[in-house]
Design a protein around this motif. Structure first.
Motif, PDB file in Angstrom:
ATOM      1  N   ASP A 168       7.914  59.942  22.433  1.00  0.00           N
ATOM      2  CA  ASP A 168       8.294  60.607  21.189  1.00  0.00           C
ATOM      3  C   ASP A 168       7.717  59.881  19.971  1.00  0.00           C
ATOM      4  O   ASP A 168       8.351  59.813  18.930  1.00  0.00           O
TER       5      ASP A 168
ATOM      6  N   VAL B 228      13.934  59.074  21.370  1.00  0.00           N
ATOM      7  CA  VAL B 228      14.186  60.481  21.102  1.00  0.00           C
ATOM      8  C   VAL B 228      15.637  60.589  20.652  1.00  0.00           C
ATOM      9  O   VAL B 228      16.555  60.194  21.364  1.00  0.00           O
TER      10      VAL B 228
ATOM     11  N   ASN C  63      10.398  64.339  33.967  1.00  0.00           N
ATOM     12  CA  ASN C  63      11.265  64.975  32.979  1.00  0.00           C
ATOM     13  C   ASN C  63      12.590  64.220  32.890  1.00  0.00           C
ATOM     14  O   ASN C  63      13.121  63.755  33.894  1.00  0.00           O
TER      15      ASN C  63
ATOM     16  N   TYR D 158      13.865  67.036  28.619  1.00  0.00           N
ATOM     17  CA  TYR D 158      12.742  66.532  27.834  1.00  0.00           C
ATOM     18  C   TYR D 158      11.600  66.194  28.784  1.00  0.00           C
ATOM     19  O   TYR D 158      11.826  65.738  29.897  1.00  0.00           O
TER      20      TYR D 158
ATOM     21  N   ALA E 129       8.982  62.869  26.009  1.00  0.00           N
ATOM     22  CA  ALA E 129      10.158  63.063  25.163  1.00  0.00           C
ATOM     23  C   ALA E 129      10.094  64.286  24.262  1.00  0.00           C
ATOM     24  O   ALA E 129      10.673  64.300  23.188  1.00  0.00           O
ATOM     25  N   GLN E 130       9.411  65.326  24.698  1.00  0.00           N
ATOM     26  CA  GLN E 130       9.400  66.581  23.951  1.00  0.00           C
ATOM     27  C   GLN E 130      10.378  67.538  24.624  1.00  0.00           C
ATOM     28  O   GLN E 130      10.379  67.687  25.842  1.00  0.00           O
ATOM     29  N   LEU E 131      11.232  68.182  23.831  1.00  0.00           N
ATOM     30  CA  LEU E 131      12.185  69.136  24.384  1.00  0.00           C
ATOM     31  C   LEU E 131      11.426  70.241  25.107  1.00  0.00           C
ATOM     32  O   LEU E 131      10.498  70.834  24.557  1.00  0.00           O
ATOM     33  N   ASP E 132      11.797  70.518  26.356  1.00  0.00           N
ATOM     34  CA  ASP E 132      11.142  71.538  27.176  1.00  0.00           C
ATOM     35  C   ASP E 132      11.789  72.888  26.875  1.00  0.00           C
ATOM     36  O   ASP E 132      12.800  73.243  27.458  1.00  0.00           O
TER      37      ASP E 132
ATOM     38  N   GLY F  56      15.430  74.932  25.963  1.00  0.00           N
ATOM     39  CA  GLY F  56      15.516  73.536  26.378  1.00  0.00           C
ATOM     40  C   GLY F  56      16.924  73.053  26.671  1.00  0.00           C
ATOM     41  O   GLY F  56      17.121  71.905  27.068  1.00  0.00           O
TER      42      GLY F  56
END
Length: 185
Positions: free
Chosen positions: A41, A46, A63, A83, A87-90, A97
């Motif tokens: 992130d 995050v 994940n 995530y 660390a990106q929201l899926d 997400g």
């Protein structure tokens, strides 16, 4: 970590041996030497807004699945967020997400523990049962939710992915802190 944590509650090693820790509202990835991993992130952290993080797991794809509860404006709902390894929201997981569960209690529903199970996850927690007196007082049922890999309730488990048992334990008693998934039904 320079006062990074407010309430350290969980630690996991990812597949590369990096350390990931959580507190009540964030995940932080550390390198093997203990410094914050900058590519997680972009700053190694995050922040998870409006959620009380209780537990998390890292799946085989890297994940991060985070379990806990969020406030919906009136009470608390059980929540699972996913995530990516960076660390990106899926947003393709569940709804944007986030998988949310509100069992209709007056005080709320509290996700307490999460575990991997096959290609999905199992979340355990409490749901408001019988409300007896005063704000925050009442009895809670134990709840287990099984989600598939897309974050949807697994209809082959319980009733539409949810097993709720009317144990009616007073708040603070019978909390779920760990669940073990051994692959046996």
């Amino acid at each position: 970590l320079n006062n990074t944590f407010t309430n350290l509650n969980h630690i996991v090693l990812d597949a590369s041996g990096k350390i990931v820790v959580s507190d009540s509202n964030q995940l932080i990835r550390l390198l093997n030497n203990g410094t914050v991993h900058g590519s997680f992130d972009s700053d190694g952290r995050v922040q998870i807004q409006n959620m009380s993080v209780q537990d998390f797991v890292i799946d085989g794809s890297g994940n991060h699945l985070v379990g806990g509860y969020v406030h919906n404006g009136a009470n608390w709902d059980t929540a699972v967020l996913r995530y990516s390894a960076l660390a990106q929201l899926d947003v393709g997981y569940a709804t944007g997400g986030t998988a949310l569960f509100n069992f209709g209690g007056q005080s709320g529903d509290f996700g307490r523990a999460i575990a991997l199970h096959g290609s999905g996850v199992v979340v355990a927690g409490q749901a408001q049962g019988t409300f007896t007196s005063g704000p925050g007082w009442g009895f809670y049922d134990q709840v287990v939710i099984k989600l598939d890999s897309a974050g949807q309730p697994d209809a082959s488990f319980g009733v539409n992915g949810i097993a709720r048992h009317g144990i009616n334990t007073p708040l603070g008693f019978g909390d779920v802190t760990t669940i073990k998934v051994d692959g046996q039904d």
